[in-house]
Write an enzyme that holds these catalytic residues in place. Structure first.
Site, PDB file in Angstrom:
ATOM      1  N   HIS A  62       0.801  -1.085   0.357  1.00 11.52           N
ATOM      2  CA  HIS A  62       0.423   0.158  -0.155  1.00 11.52           C
ATOM      3  C   HIS A  62       0.901   1.198   0.099  1.00 11.52           C
ATOM      4  O   HIS A  62       0.790   2.214  -0.726  1.00 11.52           O
ATOM      5  CB  HIS A  62      -0.941  -0.343   1.434  1.00 11.52           C
ATOM      6  CG  HIS A  62      -1.768   1.665   1.238  1.00 11.52           C
ATOM      7  ND1 HIS A  62      -1.006   2.199   2.207  1.00 11.52           N
ATOM      8  CD2 HIS A  62      -2.469   1.843   1.338  1.00 11.52           C
ATOM      9  CE1 HIS A  62      -2.262   3.911   2.049  1.00 11.52           C
ATOM     10  NE2 HIS A  62      -3.034   3.490   1.451  1.00 11.52           N
TER      11      HIS A  62
ATOM     12  N   ARG B  41      29.696  -4.424 -16.657  1.00  7.55           N
ATOM     13  CA  ARG B  41      31.100  -4.725 -16.190  1.00  7.55           C
ATOM     14  C   ARG B  41      30.721  -5.973 -15.431  1.00  7.55           C
ATOM     15  O   ARG B  41      29.848  -5.849 -14.616  1.00  7.55           O
ATOM     16  CB  ARG B  41      31.373  -3.785 -15.031  1.00  7.55           C
ATOM     17  CG  ARG B  41      32.441  -2.152 -15.824  1.00  7.55           C
ATOM     18  CD  ARG B  41      32.497  -1.522 -15.337  1.00  7.55           C
ATOM     19  NE  ARG B  41      31.247  -0.808 -13.663  1.00  7.55           N
ATOM     20  CZ  ARG B  41      31.344   0.469 -14.810  1.00  7.55           C
ATOM     21  NH1 ARG B  41      31.424   0.563 -15.769  1.00  7.55           N
ATOM     22  NH2 ARG B  41      30.688   1.148 -14.093  1.00  7.55           N
TER      23      ARG B  41
ATOM     24  N   CYS C 133      35.319   3.455 -24.177  1.00  6.77           N
ATOM     25  CA  CYS C 133      34.627   2.575 -22.986  1.00  6.77           C
ATOM     26  C   CYS C 133      35.153   3.638 -22.050  1.00  6.77           C
ATOM     27  O   CYS C 133      35.165   2.758 -20.351  1.00  6.77           O
ATOM     28  CB  CYS C 133      34.113   1.580 -22.887  1.00  6.77           C
ATOM     29  SG  CYS C 133      35.184   0.589 -22.794  1.00  6.77           S
TER      30      CYS C 133
END
Length: 802
Positions: free
Chosen positions: A422, A512, A753
């Site tokens: 809830h 990774r 990267c």
């Protein structure tokens, strides 16, 4: 006229168009019973007492005027006034006698249901308001449900209580907020076979991820016993995800799962009390295992996908229950999801904590915001009038009665509940951050002390003492163009994957494994395979505890790693996700559980036993085999063929050949079933011999951190020479340029990267200028770097894609 009126409608007589007659819940049940039972979805049979019956009862008792007197000049923000008037309204309805013909019809239908299910039948009696479950207003939990009802008199009494529950404090308050007229609403009652989930499990599922709004998953929660505990948030449930696109392609795999505490379960009463149900403690064995097996999870996912499709691909909120007697999974309710699916617009809000601290308590994060305020611990309803706007609500759990104060809270914290309880549902609806299922928040948080509540750090919500600084960045994505250079993401935490997928991106350039191994597996792979070599009794016991619910320790590793990587791959599917095989250094591996028995001290781990050299060495080859088994499971069993594998720190061409040969033996052969394998280009030899490396790999990903370290001869772990570490050095940039040229010459993909373009705008510009295919960025820098790349491409007069 009342002699002829029929106040009963069986489920097979109802459709979704009958909301005015029987309310949202019953109309939906009828629709599914008629239309979806033929598709194999199990729905318990039952009947609705129509909304006309509610009006008939009040007409006959002449109760309308008394109701008006009770409610017309109500001050709904005065909690005491609201409570006393609501009580009066309920008493009026409860005192109104049922006309004889209505009683006869209800009992007659009940007897007919017994013919189908047997004389021992017990039923669930559920309220169904006529304005309920509209796409813009969730009436979840506003009216009452009564379970395990047996016998004629008990049934009639439960029906009367249902009618009266139209005027609970919370329902009145909610209707006023939503602009609904109390006297234009009516209540229908659903009476259906009680599913014996008291002997098994039940829960709630959504056909989307409730936190991020990610549409490609089914999110299932469950716990032992009757479903009210999960719905109300009295229990921390198990959680499961299934990826819809690959499921529909025929792949049958659970994408991800989380074990909940499940400390209590609701069962039938033993007859010694008037209450038909009660809560009991679950056993240690039940708490330590999942309440559903994989086959059940996949059956529920199938149900959810079919239900969503039937409702014109609208996201759905669905209650399910498993019968412990017949072993069948039943759907007991379905309604439109009314919060996440209603979010409109293309404005991305990103919250970021600017300070670091140790959290006081942690739990499930609801939403992705951060908020702060004075903690106010509320233990009972009578204390609600002490709550001030902007306070942080701290409670054991919330119920719909608490909604007036939840509306003015800056954040919500509960001891109990999962992400479909809830408190979670309401806080989502209000756009307020919540941390639920903290276990001991009311004990550990100081009353009336300042706290900061963060839901911006993944699935784990954190509560900090004091008022911590945070940023909010808002970006309008509606007009954002895409550059020709592919903008990809660096990501390691599966918990952030669904949320992060909404950033403008072309996939993941670096996923990774290390985060998943550290956070979810926690143990050294070789310690799992060879626990007998771990010479510490305590560590061996911890390893046994970690893997106790799995057929083998290897299975534990494979499942955890595949589910972590699979979650990232699913979040961006079908875009490419480049997964780097493990790249711990020996000192990092040694910190994993059991790791110290398999690693050794190295003077400089940065250029030591790491990456590709480990994979084919007897000291780690078995561990690498487990990594490969997990990646094969992601691609083959989960169907996430968008995963590209990447080998880090591959020093020599001969090493590349050996690693690829070993991977092929392990079932990951380059080129088979579309498998691509990249290599990190982070050692000068990778650049110098790029033509030779190109024969073995499909692409290169430049790791600017290690390439800078090895080009400049700077140990990036050393503080004393840290100033000499600079990716912008002309020599490093020349290395990067040569790598891009070499990859292009060989027709291979080339991306970067490393950290550089995230940290330095000029590096992003340089990469565009030399024509790199992609750059992979940290999520928090994607938007500004994308703008910079677009500007650079315009300056270079590059043709933008249409």
């Amino acid at each position: 006229m009342s002699e002829q009126a029929n106040y009963i409608r069986w489920f097979n007589e109802l459709t979704i168009n009958d909301v005015p007659l029987v309310g949202g819940k019953n109309a939906s049940l009828g629709e599914m019973y008629r239309e979806l039972s033929p598709q194999g979805i199990q729905i318990p049979n039952g009947f609705a007492v129509t909304a006309e019956a509610y009006r008939y009862v009040l007409d006959q008792a002449q109760g309308w005027e008394a109701l008006h007197q009770a409610l017309d000049d109500l001050h709904h923000d005065d909690v005491a006034d609201l409570a006393s008037r609501a009580r009066k309204a309920r008493e009026i309805i409860y005192a109104a006698p049922f006309p004889a013909d209505l009683e006869l019809q209800i009992i007659g239908a009940f007897n007919q249901l017994k013919k189908q299910y047997g004389d021992e039948l017990s039923v669930a009696v559920r309220s169904s308001a006529t304005a309920e479950d509209l796409p813009t207003a969730s009436f979840a939990g506003q009216q009452d449900t009564y379970l395990n009802i047996r016998g004629d008199q008990a049934l009639l009494d439960a029906c009367k209580r249902c009618f009266a529950s139209l005027f609970t404090d919370r329902a009145i308050h909610y209707r006023i907020d939503q602009g609904f007229d109390h006297f234009k609403l009516a209540l229908s009652i659903g009476i259906m076979k009680m599913v014996r989930s008291d002997l098994d499990a039940s829960g709630v599922m959504f056909s989307l991820d409730t936190e991020s709004g990610f549409r490609d998953v089914v999110f299932i929660t469950g716990a032992y016993g009757l479903g009210e505990n999960v719905v109300q948030g009295a229990v921390d449930p198990d959680e499961f995800y299934v990826h819809k696109p690959t499921f529909e392609q025929g792949h049958r795999a659970v994408l991800r799962r989380t074990l909940g505490a499940k400390k209590i379960k609701m069962v039938y009463s033993d007859g010694r009390t008037r209450e038909p149900t009660r809560n009991i403690a679950t056993s240690a064995d039940e708490r330590n295992r999942y309440c559903l097996n994989d086959a059940d999870v996949l059956t529920l996912a199938d149900y959810a996908i079919k239900i969503e499709k039937h409702y014109h691909s609208k996201p759905m909120d669905i209650e399910w229950a498993k019968d412990g007697l017949d072993g069948t999974l039943y759907i007991v309710q379905a309604r439109p999801e009314t919060v996440v699916s209603q979010l409109r617009g293309m404005v991305l809000e990103q919250y970021r904590l600017k300070q670091r601290a140790e959290p006081v308590v942690t739990g499930h994060a609801v939403g992705s915001k951060i908020a702060s305020g004075n903690a106010r611990i509320i233990e009972k309803l009578e204390q609600l009038n002490t709550f001030k706007a902007g306070d942080v609500l701290v409670a054991d759990m919330t119920t719909p009665d608490w909604e007036p104060v939840m509306k003015i809270a800056s954040a919500i914290i509960t001891n109990r509940g999962g992400r479909t309880c809830h408190a979670a549902i309401v806080s989502r609806e209000l756009g307020v951050p919540a941390v639920v299922g903290c276990d001991n928040a009311t004990a550990l948080i100081k009353h009336d002390s300042p706290v900061t509540v963060s839901c911006a750090e993944g699935d784990v919500g954190k509560v900090y003492s004091g008022l911590l600084d945070f940023d909010i960045n808002s970006t309008d994505l509606s007009g954002l163009q895409r550059p020709k250079t592919k903008i990809m993401l660096n990501i390691g935490n599966p918990e952030l994957a669904f949320k992060t997928s909404f950033l403008p991106n072309d996939g993941v350039g670096l996923a990774r494994m290390e985060f998943i191994i550290t956070e979810y597996i926690k143990a050294h792979p070789m310690a799992l395979i060879h626990p007998e070599r771990v010479q510490d009794v305590g560590e061996r016991e911890q390893l046994a505890q970690l893997t106790r619910n799995y057929a083998s320790a290897e299975d534990f590793f494979v499942q955890k790693l595949s589910e972590g990587v699979g979650t990232i791959a699913a979040a961006f599917y079908p875009k490419p996700v480049v997964v780097r095989m493990s790249d711990f250094k020996t000192n990092e591996y040694a910190t994993l559980l059991g790791g110290r028995w398999f690693e050794f001290d190295e003077a400089n781990p940065m250029i030591g036993f790491r990456g590709a050299s480990r994979y084919i060495h007897p000291a780690y080859a078995e561990g690498f085999a487990l990594e490969c088994r997990a990646m094969k499971r992601v691609r083959d069993e989960m169907g996430l063929s968008n995963v590209i594998l990447m080998i880090p720190f591959c020093r020599r061409v001969e090493e590349a050949r050996k690693v690829l040969t070993y991977m092929a033996q392990l079932g990951l052969k380059r080129g088979e079933q579309g498998l691509e394998i990249y290599v990190m280009c982070e050692i000068p030899n990778n650049v110098i011999q790029i033509d030779a490396f190109s024969e073995y790999f499909d692409g290169f990903s430049i790791g600017s951190n290690d390439l800078t370290q090895l080009t400049l001869g700077v140990d990036r772990d050393s503080a004393i020479i840290a100033e000499d570490f600079d990716e912008r050095d002309p020599g490093v940039k020349e290395m990067i340029r040569l790598a891009v040229d070499g990859a292009r010459r060989n027709g291979k993909h080339c991306g970067l990267c490393g950290q550089a373009p995230s940290d330095y705008p000029e590096m992003a510009e340089f990469l565009v200028e030399i024509g790199i295919d992609s750059m992979s960025l940290n999520p928090d820098t994607v938007l500004q770097t994308t703008q910079l790349v677009l500007e650079t491409e315009r300056r270079l007069d590059r043709q933008l894609p249409r």
